[in-house]
Structure formats: structure tokens, C-alpha cells
Write an enzyme that holds these catalytic residues in place. Structure first.
Site, short mmCIF file in Angstrom:
data_model
loop_
_atom_site.label_atom_id
_atom_site.label_comp_id
_atom_site.label_asym_id
_atom_site.label_seq_id
_atom_site.Cartn_x
_atom_site.Cartn_y
_atom_site.Cartn_z
N SER A 63 0.81 -1.23 0.00
CA SER A 63 0.00 0.00 0.00
C SER A 63 0.84 1.28 0.00
CB SER A 63 -0.94 0.00 1.21
OG SER A 63 -0.19 -0.10 2.39
N THR B 34 -1.37 3.71 4.09
CA THR B 34 -0.50 4.89 3.91
C THR B 34 0.44 5.11 5.10
OG1 THR B 34 -2.22 5.96 2.67
CG2 THR B 34 -0.65 7.41 3.75
N THR C 277 1.84 7.12 -0.28
CA THR C 277 0.94 5.97 -0.45
C THR C 277 0.83 5.56 -1.91
OG1 THR C 277 -1.28 5.16 0.11
CG2 THR C 277 -1.16 7.36 -0.83
N ARG D 120 -7.16 8.54 -10.21
CA ARG D 120 -7.72 8.91 -8.89
C ARG D 120 -6.60 9.39 -7.96
NH1 ARG D 120 -6.83 7.25 -3.28
NH2 ARG D 120 -8.77 7.54 -2.17
N THR E 22 -4.85 8.67 7.59
CA THR E 22 -4.86 7.46 6.76
C THR E 22 -6.31 7.00 6.62
OG1 THR E 22 -3.98 5.21 6.53
CG2 THR E 22 -4.48 5.95 8.76
N GLY E 23 -6.55 6.15 5.63
CA GLY E 23 -7.91 5.65 5.45
C GLY E 23 -8.50 6.10 4.13
C1 SD4 Z 1 -5.91 7.20 0.01
N1 SD4 Z 1 -5.61 7.69 2.32
O1 SD4 Z 1 -5.36 7.12 -1.07
C2 SD4 Z 1 -5.11 6.89 1.23
C3 SD4 Z 1 -5.13 5.42 1.47
C4 SD4 Z 1 -5.01 4.98 2.87
O2 SD4 Z 1 -5.61 3.49 4.49
O3 SD4 Z 1 -4.51 5.62 3.74
N2 SD4 Z 1 -5.54 3.85 3.19
O4 SD4 Z 1 -7.11 7.48 0.14
#
Ligand code: SD4
Length: 331
Positions: free
Chosen positions: A86, A188, A206, A216, A239-240
Site C-alpha cells: 500500500s 498509507t 501511499t 484517482r 490514513t484511510g
Molecule cells: C488514500 N488515504 O489514497 C489513502 C489510502 C489509505 O488506508 O490511507 N488507506 O485514500
């Protein structure tokens, strides 16, 4: 003798004056919530792999180095690990099979640099830093970002790692795009640090959400969303699900809440509460969303909060490098 007595008297008065001034300064520091020496330096990063990233960052911080250098060096460890699915070139591809990377960096002077949707580059965070230091701009995307990186001497790496290729081919069988909360559990890497001089910097990098649409861009390369630093206040990173973080300009919000007097913990909780409210108002299911914030302030206090259980972060300070489970909203 008289001279000596006068000297001692003068010295004693001078010492008293210095002490008085010092204690006044100390009192002022306490009152204004300014930084306290005992908690410097400190570095925090998202997820379990934050332990390795922190360990690298600490080498700079422990030698009184600059937070900016520490955070860049720290997140590069994770970017360079081809086993991470990731972050960096080991990351999972988008739905067209491209690994596209997002990263940003911010220093104590509010210098910022960012790259989004960049391909074939092992260390997007260093390209983001080059954008910050060597261009009149703050963000470069896609092919332009790649061309800039190559002009700066970065190497073009080829291909997608075998494991990610395999995952993608498997995914193509259903092509069902439904990012799940914590499914990879190490997403991330966002890192925020305060150095020995009390200065803040942050970095975030990330490969974004697996099987996203080509082109995207998430929150991670967006200053104010995935990362924000204000040297008068502190720093935050996220993150997320990036769409949800961008929707509330998440990390800027966390820092502004700290500016208004909230502790880092309260600020992270309020930002999550805002996502919760908005998600409900939009008629969406909260269960499908994960967002986690981490934050530090000038006192070296830190906080973390997320929507659902499963998010953790690493903190390295005077007491060592520790992994902590974040508190969460959906209990
Ligand atoms: C995103 N925030 O590209 C990042 C991905 C991530 O846990 O952190 N995932 O949306």
C-alpha cells in the site's frame, strides 16, 4: 577585598536577574502552551510499519537534525520496501494495472511539495521535496511529475511487482471496487515529527486505494487533507479513505482545532465526529469507512482517533519506539 565583595555582590545580583528572567520565560512558556524541552524530539507515524519508519527518523532527530530530514528518511524506508502492498512501487495497482503513487511533505516554514499519480518512481516523497525546493510550484501530477523527477536524476523503475500483478489479475475476475476498512492493515504512511529545536515537519506517502480508477488521487498528497503542519501549533496526518478526509480538509481541521485550544486527542476526535456526521447526513454507511488521524502539539502531547477499531500508530520519544492501538468511534 572591597572589589572582590562588589564582584560577588554584582555576580549574585546578575545570577538572580538571569534566574528571574528564566523563570519568567518558563512561566510564559507554560502559560502560552509553548513547547517544553522534555518531550523533544518526538515522531509519530501511522500503522505498524511506522515502527521501522520511526527508527530511521530517530537517527536524524536524536542527532539534533531537522524534522524535515527525519520524516523524509523515515517514510523512504517504507516506500523502498517492495513487500508493502500500500506504499511505494510494491503497492497494489489501479484497476488498469498501473501503480500510481501520491506523496507530500511540509516543513516548519510552511514550505510544501507534492506529487500525485506519479508512476515508476521509488521515492515519491523525495520528488515531493524536490517540487518544494526546486520549483515555483507546490504540486505536480502524472506524466509531468515523472518528467520532473527524471530531470532531477530520479531513475525510472519498470514494471509492477509480481505479487501485486497476481492480486490485480485475481481482482479483475470480479472487478468489484469496494475499499474495505483495515483490510490491508498497514496502508498509507503518514509521519509527523517535532525536532530538538521544537520545529515540526510531516510527510505522507501511499499507493492509494487498491483498484482505484486510473487518475484517482486521494488525500495523501493534498496539503490540508492528508497532512498539515503549522509550526505555531503542531502537526497532523491521516490514513484511510481519502475521499472522506478530503471532504473535511481533515488535517487542516485537526491543526486548527488544536490552535483553538483543543488537545491533539480532542482535535482528532472532533475531526472523526465531523466525518461521522457528514457520512450519516449523506446517507452512507459508516461501517464501510475507516479514517484515522494522528496529531502532536507544541507541548509534545499527541493524540489519535479513528472511526473503527484496527488502526494503530507508532510513537518514538524519550521512552522508546512503541506501537499503540488507536481509540475509535464505533464501539
Ligand atoms: C488514500 N488515504 O489514497 C489513502 C489510502 C489509505 O488506508 O490511507 N488507506 O485514500
Amino acid at each position: 577585598m572591597e572589589d572582590r565583595r562588589n564582584f560577588i555582590k554584582t555576580s549574585a545580583l546578575a545570577t538572580a536577574a538571569i534566574l528571574t528572567n528564566l523563570s519568567k520565560a518558563d512561566a510564559k512558556e507554560q502559560k502560552t502552551g509553548n513547547r517544553l524541552t522534555s518531550v523533544k524530539p518526538v515522531v509519530l507515524s501511522t500503522w505498524k510499519f511506522g515502527i521501522d519508519a520511526n527508527a530511521e527518523a530517530w537517527k536524524t532527530l536524536a542527532n539534533s537534525g531537522r524534522a524535515l530530514d527525519a520524516v523524509e528518511a523515515g517514510v523512504k524506508v517504507i516506500e523502498g520496501n517492495m513487500k508493502e502492498r500500500s506504499v511505494g512501487l510494491g503497492g497494489r495497482p489501479d484497476r488498469d494495472g498501473h501503480v500510481t503513487l501520491d506523496a507530500c511533505i511540509m516543513d516548519e516554514f510552511a514550505n510544501i511539495g507534492s506529487v500525485a499519480c506519479i508512476e515508476h518512481i521509488k521515492h515519491p516523497i523525495s520528488v515531493a521535496r524536490a517540487v518544494m525546493e526546486k520549483t515555483p510550484h507546490v504540486m505536480l501530477v502524472g506524466e509531468g511529475a515523472l518528467q520532473f523527477a527524471l530531470s532531477q536524476g530520479f531513475t525510472k523503475e519498470k514494471g509492477v511487482v509480481e505479487e501485486s500483478q497476481k492480486d490485480w489479475k485475481e481482482w479483475l475476475k470480479t472487478s468489484n471496487y469496494k475499499p474495505q476498512a483495515n483490510i490491508e492493515n498497514h496502508d498509507t504512511i503518514g509521519m509527523i515529527a517535532m525536532d530538538a529545536n521544537g520545529n515540526f515537519s510531516g510527510a505522507c506517502t501511499t499507493s492509494g486505494l487498491a483498484y482505484k480508477m486510473h487518475g484517482r488521487v486521494g488525500d495523501s498528497p493534498i496539503i490540508g487533507a492528508g497532512l498539515f503542519v503549522d509550526n505555531e501549533v503542531g502537526a497532523a496526518t491521516a490514513t484511510g479513505h481519502g475521499e472522506e478526509v478530503i471532504r473535511i480538509a481533515g488535517c487542516h481541521l485537526v491543526v486548527e482545532l488544536m490552535r483553538q485550544g483543543k488537545s491533539p486527542q480532542q482535535a482528532c476526535e472532533e475531526a472523526v465526529a465531523r466525518i461521522v456526521r457528514i457520512t450519516k447526513n449523506r446517507g452512507k454507511n459508516l461501517k464501510d469507512i475507516q479514517v484515522g488521524f494522528i496529531a502532536i502539539n507544541q507541548n509534545g502531547q499527541h493524540g489519535a482517533y479513528c472511526i473503527q477499531s484496527g488502526f494503530n500508530y507508532a510513537i518514538y520519544d524519550g521512552s522508546g519506539n512503541n506501537l499503540v492501538d488507536s481509540d475509535y468511534f464505533m464501539k
